[in-house]
Design an enzyme around this catalytic site. Sequence first.
Site, short mmCIF file in Angstrom:
data_model
loop_
_atom_site.label_atom_id
_atom_site.label_comp_id
_atom_site.label_asym_id
_atom_site.label_seq_id
_atom_site.Cartn_x
_atom_site.Cartn_y
_atom_site.Cartn_z
N ASP A 1 -19.56 -27.59 -9.17
CA ASP A 1 -20.22 -28.52 -8.25
C ASP A 1 -21.63 -28.01 -8.01
OD1 ASP A 1 -17.90 -30.20 -7.69
OD2 ASP A 1 -17.11 -28.45 -6.64
N TYR B 1 -3.09 -31.19 -3.48
CA TYR B 1 -4.49 -30.79 -3.64
C TYR B 1 -5.25 -31.94 -4.29
CZ TYR B 1 -8.45 -27.71 -4.82
OH TYR B 1 -9.69 -27.13 -4.93
N ASP C 1 -14.52 -27.31 -12.73
CA ASP C 1 -15.89 -27.76 -12.98
C ASP C 1 -16.82 -27.01 -12.03
OD1 ASP C 1 -15.52 -28.92 -10.47
OD2 ASP C 1 -15.16 -30.91 -11.28
N SER D 1 -15.98 -24.32 -5.40
CA SER D 1 -15.26 -23.14 -5.85
C SER D 1 -16.16 -22.15 -6.57
CB SER D 1 -14.10 -23.54 -6.76
OG SER D 1 -14.58 -24.23 -7.90
N ASP E 1 -20.41 -31.42 -12.08
CA ASP E 1 -20.54 -32.51 -11.11
C ASP E 1 -21.87 -32.32 -10.40
OD1 ASP E 1 -18.09 -33.44 -11.82
OD2 ASP E 1 -17.06 -32.92 -9.96
N LYS F 1 -4.50 -22.28 -2.69
CA LYS F 1 -4.81 -23.39 -3.59
C LYS F 1 -3.72 -23.55 -4.65
CE LYS F 1 -9.10 -24.04 -4.91
NZ LYS F 1 -10.48 -23.80 -5.41
#
Length: 277
Positions: free
Chosen positions: A102, A225, A100, A89, A154, A216
């Site tokens: 990624d 989701y 978070d 995202s 992450d 979303k």
Amino acid sequence: LHVYVHYGVSDPITFNYPTQEDLKKGNDVIELLKSYNLFETEIALKKREKVLGMINKLFYEFVIEISIAQGINEEEAKEIHGNLYTFGSYRLGVITPNSDIDCIFLSPKNITREIFFNEFFLKLQQDKNVKKLQALPETYTPIIKFIYDGVDIDLLLATLPYRTLKDCPYSLDNDYIFKNQDDITVRCLNGIRVADLILSLVPNKEQFRNTLRFIKLWAKRRGLYSNILGFLGGISWALLTHTCHNHLYPNLLDAKIRKNYILFFFIIFFFFFFKLY
């Protein structure tokens, strides 16, 4: 599938551009999305950028330390650096205040997955900015999760089979980047590649992003989701949104597609679901 095989890719439903009324309604949709707190503030975005810079610096120093410990002289060690990339995202530009980040480190061959999950994990433990540190080396896509200065991270690792990253002759969008890679590394690299490919194919990025935010929101409010629970995750919804947005109504704004595109989104994908199963 039958239609695609025999007739190829169909044309969009319409190439029309939005009217003034559509533009006004488009603003209403954005206000609706804002009411659900789906937009990150400029101050928060700058903090996220700062945090990513700090993590990148931390890994750069780590690679030098490990390289010197492996017997490489300091001057050469400074050339053997890793690069930090984002995906998900954040890279797609639809990050929310609760999302978070990624991200993935691309590293040369001397930084193995074992070193990453042991020695780099210890380095993170020693950083006062790191909270809730957790290593998950045995998962389908091995990951280190932590909070850095209030930002959820992450973190993945992809080790390329080169002494330095400068020796790699392929860009990330080149399929040859997968040459001599194991399955885990391929899965890690795919996150960056898919996000970049989606953005490169989208005719209007802001329209796509707002549409994706809408989809979303719909999925999350209905409990659909979640990769962990067997539903579609963020990148899957992004791929579906891209397919409809790009090929059905490429030039229209969110307000116009609210009654047309959203309807076709579900008709098309439920049709193919039942057709396949």
